[in-house]
Design an enzyme around this catalytic site. Structure first.
Site, PDB file in Angstrom:
ATOM      1  N   GLU A 186      45.501 -50.973 -22.179  1.00  0.00           N
ATOM      2  CA  GLU A 186      45.665 -49.545 -22.421  1.00  0.00           C
ATOM      3  C   GLU A 186      46.842 -49.088 -21.581  1.00  0.00           C
ATOM      4  O   GLU A 186      47.012 -49.535 -20.451  1.00  0.00           O
ATOM      5  CB  GLU A 186      44.429 -48.728 -21.990  1.00  0.00           C
ATOM      6  CG  GLU A 186      43.191 -48.997 -22.782  1.00  0.00           C
ATOM      7  CD  GLU A 186      42.263 -49.964 -22.051  1.00  0.00           C
ATOM      8  OE1 GLU A 186      42.405 -50.127 -20.826  1.00  0.00           O
ATOM      9  OE2 GLU A 186      41.416 -50.570 -22.708  1.00  0.00           O
ATOM     10  N   TYR A 244      55.921 -53.784 -22.727  1.00  0.00           N
ATOM     11  CA  TYR A 244      54.867 -54.436 -23.507  1.00  0.00           C
ATOM     12  C   TYR A 244      55.349 -54.777 -24.918  1.00  0.00           C
ATOM     13  O   TYR A 244      55.097 -55.875 -25.413  1.00  0.00           O
ATOM     14  CB  TYR A 244      53.611 -53.571 -23.564  1.00  0.00           C
ATOM     15  CG  TYR A 244      53.071 -53.186 -22.201  1.00  0.00           C
ATOM     16  CD1 TYR A 244      53.171 -54.035 -21.105  1.00  0.00           C
ATOM     17  CD2 TYR A 244      52.464 -51.955 -21.996  1.00  0.00           C
ATOM     18  CE1 TYR A 244      52.693 -53.679 -19.850  1.00  0.00           C
ATOM     19  CE2 TYR A 244      51.971 -51.584 -20.745  1.00  0.00           C
ATOM     20  CZ  TYR A 244      52.095 -52.456 -19.689  1.00  0.00           C
ATOM     21  OH  TYR A 244      51.609 -52.089 -18.452  1.00  0.00           O
TER      22      TYR A 244
END
Length: 163
Positions: free
Chosen positions: A107, A119
């Site tokens: 998350e 990411y």
């Protein structure tokens, strides 16, 4: 700067918590959360970056097959931009792969474009957006990296002939 990476120990928790509180004032984990995480050796892996005895980054991974979940990752702002976060993420991904996980999940705050870009550059894709997940009403992006797909891609790259 001579930054070294090593496994996190309980002796690091105080310094890690100080950095956590400075970097994530609204969402900082309590000391007890770090203690609990380190106590779960079978499913948890945690590391710290240290520079001359000072903790400057940390990360943790939880693996309960078939999934590994990035529990936390942080780098002191004075040390950002040197590839340390990328190295930590690659370590987490490699650890998940060695554990035979199929996916790595995480998350991330919607208002953290630097982390999101990191990411995504590692192959994570957004699979869900959780409204008001974090304190202050900030949304979370749920991101996933499919390790089997990543492994296939790397295998194909190695098999392609070079000119």
């Amino acid at each position: 700067m001579s930054v070294e990476l090593r496994p996190m120990t309980s002796a690091d928790i105080s310094e890690v918590h100080q950095l956590e509180t400075r970097l994530f004032p609204e969402d900082a984990w309590p000391v007890a959360a770090f203690e609990s995480e380190l106590a779960q050796h079978e499913t948890r892996n945690y590391w710290v970056y240290e520079d001359q005895g000072k903790v400057v980054g940390y990360a943790g991974l939880c693996t309960v097959l078939p999934i590994s979940d990035v529990q936390t990752i942080a780098i002191d702002p004075a040390y950002q931009g040197q590839g340390l976060g990328r190295k930590l993420m690659n370590l987490l991904i490699d650890t998940a792969r060695e554990s035979k996980a199929l996916d790595v999940m995480l998350e991330v705050r919607f208002d953290n474009p630097t982390a999101i870009a990191l990411y995504e550059s590692l192959g994570f894709t957004t699979i869900h957006r959780r409204a008001r997940y974090y304190k202050g009403g900030v949304d979370a992006l749920i991101m996933r990296l499919q390790l089997d797909a990543l492994q296939e891609e790397r295998t194909q790259e190695k098999e392609e002939p070079t000119a």
